[in-house]
Design a protein around this motif. Sequence first.
Motif, PDB file in Angstrom:
ATOM      1  N   GLY A  72      -3.623 -38.061 -18.850  1.00  0.00           N
ATOM      2  CA  GLY A  72      -3.656 -37.674 -20.254  1.00  0.00           C
ATOM      3  C   GLY A  72      -2.423 -38.184 -20.979  1.00  0.00           C
ATOM      4  O   GLY A  72      -1.400 -38.508 -20.372  1.00  0.00           O
TER       5      GLY A  72
ATOM      6  N   GLU B 141      -7.091 -33.974 -26.384  1.00  0.00           N
ATOM      7  CA  GLU B 141      -8.503 -34.025 -26.014  1.00  0.00           C
ATOM      8  C   GLU B 141      -9.065 -32.631 -25.784  1.00  0.00           C
ATOM      9  O   GLU B 141     -10.253 -32.393 -25.999  1.00  0.00           O
TER      10      GLU B 141
ATOM     11  N   GLN C 234     -13.134 -35.023 -22.758  1.00  0.00           N
ATOM     12  CA  GLN C 234     -12.270 -36.163 -22.508  1.00  0.00           C
ATOM     13  C   GLN C 234     -12.889 -37.439 -23.055  1.00  0.00           C
ATOM     14  O   GLN C 234     -14.105 -37.621 -23.017  1.00  0.00           O
TER      15      GLN C 234
ATOM     16  N   THR D  94     -10.022 -42.078 -20.963  1.00  0.00           N
ATOM     17  CA  THR D  94      -9.291 -41.168 -20.086  1.00  0.00           C
ATOM     18  C   THR D  94      -9.998 -41.022 -18.747  1.00  0.00           C
ATOM     19  O   THR D  94      -9.374 -41.092 -17.677  1.00  0.00           O
TER      20      THR D  94
END
Length: 253
Positions: free
Chosen positions: A73, A86, A92, A96
């Motif tokens: 992240g 996120e 997500q 990612t």
Amino acid sequence: MTRQDSYGTGLFMQKKFNELRPLKLEPGWNPYAEGSCLITMGHTKVLCTASVEEKVPDFKKNSGEGWVTAEYGMLPRATHTRTNREAAKGKQASRTQEIQRLIGRALRGVVDFKKMGERSILIDCDVLQADGGTRTASITGSYVALALACRFLMRNKKIKQWPLKDFVAAVSVGIVKRKPWLDLDYEKDSKADVDMNLVMTGKGRFIEIQGTAEHNPFNDKELTLLKKLGAKGIRELIHAQKEVLREAGFGHK
């Protein structure tokens, strides 16, 4: 372990096409995790932590084997403009998910799961500052964190044998203005005709190659040149990993 030869007075000096950006590996950066490493490559900074859990996913239960997985992240102000978390979006991003799967695959490629027992090591890669190469820096830093977590397991007599079969690191390469380039920052990456990420072990075996022609297609000769350039960079990264782990108190396995 710090590679400082490319530092100027507060600003980065222009590096050569076949050089890595200034590299710094800081093991044990997080005092609470079983293993951790803050990696700095140029202006990119990623905190990598390794957490041990005495359980495995359902598909590994009763197998006698362990598991390694990763999450990735970016902090909201890791880049020039703020990006919403996120978690606030409720899901997500596909980028990612793709990156964290790559990190997990890279690390699993050098782990002997039978020697881990039925436990998991969870890797968290948090990008504090992004200037290109966050996924490759995450892999390189995560290996150091993973090795430290394995040492924790050995010292606490949870495992009897060293579970890491080899080292692993990753680097980006590309073609910028018709010239090959090692370890691209954001500026170079945004202008690259070809962008490629290489993941390689200490024995020189590839785990993954990701390559894309952003503008002009590339030929086999250029591909070979980029692989050689990337392999050179990865050898230097693995040398740095070995040095920093030796400084942290245990020898090369």
